[in-house]
Structure formats: C-alpha cells, structure tokens
Design an enzyme around this catalytic site. Structure first.
Site, PDB file in Angstrom:
ATOM      1  N   TYR A  63       0.863  -1.166   0.000  1.00 48.14           N
ATOM      2  CA  TYR A  63       0.000   0.000   0.000  1.00 48.14           C
ATOM      3  C   TYR A  63       0.910   1.229   0.000  1.00 48.14           C
ATOM      4  O   TYR A  63       1.517   1.570   1.010  1.00 48.14           O
ATOM      5  CB  TYR A  63      -0.888   0.047   1.240  1.00 48.14           C
ATOM      6  CG  TYR A  63      -1.973  -0.998   1.310  1.00 48.14           C
ATOM      7  CD1 TYR A  63      -2.329  -1.755   0.199  1.00 48.14           C
ATOM      8  CD2 TYR A  63      -2.654  -1.233   2.501  1.00 48.14           C
ATOM      9  CE1 TYR A  63      -3.333  -2.702   0.281  1.00 48.14           C
ATOM     10  CE2 TYR A  63      -3.662  -2.169   2.586  1.00 48.14           C
ATOM     11  CZ  TYR A  63      -3.997  -2.909   1.472  1.00 48.14           C
ATOM     12  OH  TYR A  63      -4.993  -3.851   1.567  1.00 48.14           O
ATOM     13  N   PHE A 220     -14.550  -4.484   1.579  1.00 46.88           N
ATOM     14  CA  PHE A 220     -15.784  -4.329   0.819  1.00 46.88           C
ATOM     15  C   PHE A 220     -15.915  -2.940   0.208  1.00 46.88           C
ATOM     16  O   PHE A 220     -15.209  -2.018   0.556  1.00 46.88           O
ATOM     17  CB  PHE A 220     -17.002  -4.589   1.713  1.00 46.88           C
ATOM     18  CG  PHE A 220     -17.178  -3.555   2.791  1.00 46.88           C
ATOM     19  CD1 PHE A 220     -16.567  -3.716   4.013  1.00 46.88           C
ATOM     20  CD2 PHE A 220     -17.953  -2.432   2.575  1.00 46.88           C
ATOM     21  CE1 PHE A 220     -16.721  -2.754   5.004  1.00 46.88           C
ATOM     22  CE2 PHE A 220     -18.111  -1.469   3.560  1.00 46.88           C
ATOM     23  CZ  PHE A 220     -17.495  -1.642   4.783  1.00 46.88           C
ATOM     24  N   LEU A 222     -19.385  -0.468  -1.548  1.00 47.61           N
ATOM     25  CA  LEU A 222     -20.772  -0.389  -2.022  1.00 47.61           C
ATOM     26  C   LEU A 222     -20.849  -0.032  -3.496  1.00 47.61           C
ATOM     27  O   LEU A 222     -21.932   0.083  -4.052  1.00 47.61           O
ATOM     28  CB  LEU A 222     -21.540   0.666  -1.209  1.00 47.61           C
ATOM     29  CG  LEU A 222     -21.888   0.272   0.226  1.00 47.61           C
ATOM     30  CD1 LEU A 222     -22.486   1.455   0.962  1.00 47.61           C
ATOM     31  CD2 LEU A 222     -22.852  -0.894   0.234  1.00 47.61           C
ATOM     32  N   PRO A 227     -29.099  -1.487  -8.284  1.00 49.18           N
ATOM     33  CA  PRO A 227     -30.094  -0.510  -7.828  1.00 49.18           C
ATOM     34  C   PRO A 227     -31.068  -1.057  -6.796  1.00 49.18           C
ATOM     35  O   PRO A 227     -31.349  -0.409  -5.783  1.00 49.18           O
ATOM     36  CB  PRO A 227     -30.806  -0.126  -9.132  1.00 49.18           C
ATOM     37  CG  PRO A 227     -29.764  -0.318 -10.187  1.00 49.18           C
ATOM     38  CD  PRO A 227     -28.977  -1.515  -9.743  1.00 49.18           C
TER      39      PRO A 227
END
Length: 291
Positions: A63, A220, A222, A227
């Site tokens: 990272y 995770f 979103l 929809p």
C-alpha cells in the site's frame, strides 16, 4: 451480537480483538499509491481509531508502497499491548502502479522482513498470504514458506486472502489457517472481476470458516451494488437514521459472529461514522428484508 472475536482460538497464542477493525488502504494517495493528501489527518485517523477501541488494524507493505506501514509506526509506535496489526504479502506494485504477484518463497521472505522493518516489530502477529497469479507458484510452496517463517518466530499466525473455497480447503490441509480475508459486503458476496484480477467473494467460504472457527475479514465496497440492493439498504438506513455505509457494516456484524469487518476511510469524520455502526442493532425483520 458478540462485540469481540478470537483469532486462532485453539492455538497456544489466541488473539481476541474488538469486532470492528480498521483497514488502512485508503490512507494512501490516488490509486493506492503515494503519500496521503492530508498526512496529519491520516495520522489522526489511526490514533482516533485506537483511542475509540479499534484493536485490529489491517495493512500491507504494497500500500503506497510502504506508506501505510510507515504511517502506522509514526502514529502508534510503541504499540498498545492489545493492538493486533495484520499485514499482507504475496503482491507488489510496479512503477506504473500495476499489481503483480510477489509470491516465491524468496519474495515472501523479503516482504516479511520489509514489514518487520517498516512496522518496527520483532514479530508480526498475523500475516495474510494474498493469492495472485493463481498457479504461477504452487500454493503449497507459498504456504510452506509462510509456515517456515512462523516456526522461526517472524510470524505468529498465518492467514489467507483472496481465496476460493478450493484453495481454502487445500490450505487447511497444509497447516493452521488463522483467518481469511476476502471481498465481502451486503451487495458484493460472490466473485468479482476487477482490473487487477479476480476477487473471490466471502459468501463462497463463510460456512467453511464458521465450521473451523476461522474469522472471515471482509474488505468491501458499495460501488458494486445493484439498484434494487441500494434501495433496500437505503430503506433500512432510513429506519435506523443511519447511512447506507453504516448499514452495510451492521449487516456484516449481524450476518455471522465470525465476520470481522475492517472498513477503511481517509476521512476522520467517516471513521467516526463507521465506528458508530457497531452500535446499530438490526432486527430479524431487518435482516430478512435485506436478505
């Protein structure tokens, strides 16, 4: 709903942590590369997370590269005795910001040594072997190198990341797997293909983790929500006067006692918002509605 989870519960050195951790990936610059846009805020996020009860932090030396490890050391060293810092090996970055496997036994050893140096630790409590370029280096060779370093004392516990069900089953036959880290969220439960490779979903291995008492650590987003899924999670958010992101975290916490979410953010306000999700109690009806 349990507020803690134990890693490697059957080992001689189990680690019990609070069930909402923090993932550091988004503390870097754009495309998970370079220094953060706001370094003081990045350092404050890490300090605030720990002050607020976070006892599990996820990082990786690729990272940045090495950006999150150096931030963790600057913000938190000397580390609290109850803090578990989990890192990942098996990948690296090229100057063009591409993601490539770095998973030969020699590569893995170099990565562990680098993590020990940049985190300023004598032993890493938990290391995930991230599988990339499946088949290039046999899994038994990769895990064999990890278990060898575990015997040497450089690693306390070994986990797997980005694994299919078959790979996890194989790993369990090769040695003690403490944790699994896969992409998993309310809206993204199964395998997804991304620009830098395929990410197996958490739903594919959750029951196996539960059977063996292995915490599943979801990373995770979103962004992959359909929809209709967004509509459902937005409705539950309205009922609880919460944000969709908070409900996504709460859903994970309620879905299984073996899930250890690590929501990441580069915003101090969003960190505080995410941590508040641990207090949300979803009813059986809420969970049934979400599905």
């Amino acid at each position: 709903m349990s507020t803690t989870i134990t890693i490697a519960q059957h080992s001689t050195h189990p680690l019990t942590v609070n069930r909402l951790g923090y993932g550091t990936m988004r503390l870097t610059g754009p495309e998970i590369w370079g220094e953060p846009a706001n370094r003081p805020e990045a350092l404050q996020i890490l300090r605030t997370a720990v002050e607020s009860g976070v006892t599990f932090i996820d990082t990786a030396d690729y990272y940045g590269e090495d950006v999150t490890n150096r931030l963790i050391r600057e913000a938190l060293h000397p580390y609290p005795s109850n803090l578990v810092i989990c890192t990942k090996v098996g990948a690296t970055r090229r100057p063009d910001k591409s993601w490539v496997p770095y998973n030969t036994p020699e590569n893995l050893r170099a990565s562990i040594d680098n993590n020990l140096r940049t985190l300023q630790q004598e032993q890493i409590q938990l290391v995930h072997l991230r599988l990339m370029g499946h088949g290039a280096v046999p899994l038994d060779e990769q895990l064999g190198a990890m278990f060898e370093m575990q015997r040497e004392g450089k690693i306390l516990h070994v986990g797997l990341s980005n694994v299919t069900r078959e790979e996890l089953e194989t790993g369990l036959q090769l040695g003690p797997i403490a944790t699994v880290e896969n992409m998993y969220s309310y809206a993204q439960r199964t395998t997804v293909k991304l620009a830098h490779g395929t990410n197996p979903g958490g739903e594919e291995v959750l029951d196996l983790c539960e059977q063996h008492g292995i915490p599943l650590i979801p990373f995770f987003s979103l962004l992959h929500a359909l929809p209709k899924e967004l509509d459902k999670i937005a409705e539950i958010a309205r009922r609880h006067e919460a944000t969709p992101a908070q409900i996504n975290i709460a859903w994970l916490l309620h879905k299984s006692a073996w899930l250890l979410p690590i929501p990441g953010t580069s915003s101090l306000a969003h960190l505080r918002e995410n941590l508040q999700a641990a207090a949300i109690r979803l009813s059986a009806e809420d969970m049934a509605y979400l599905g």
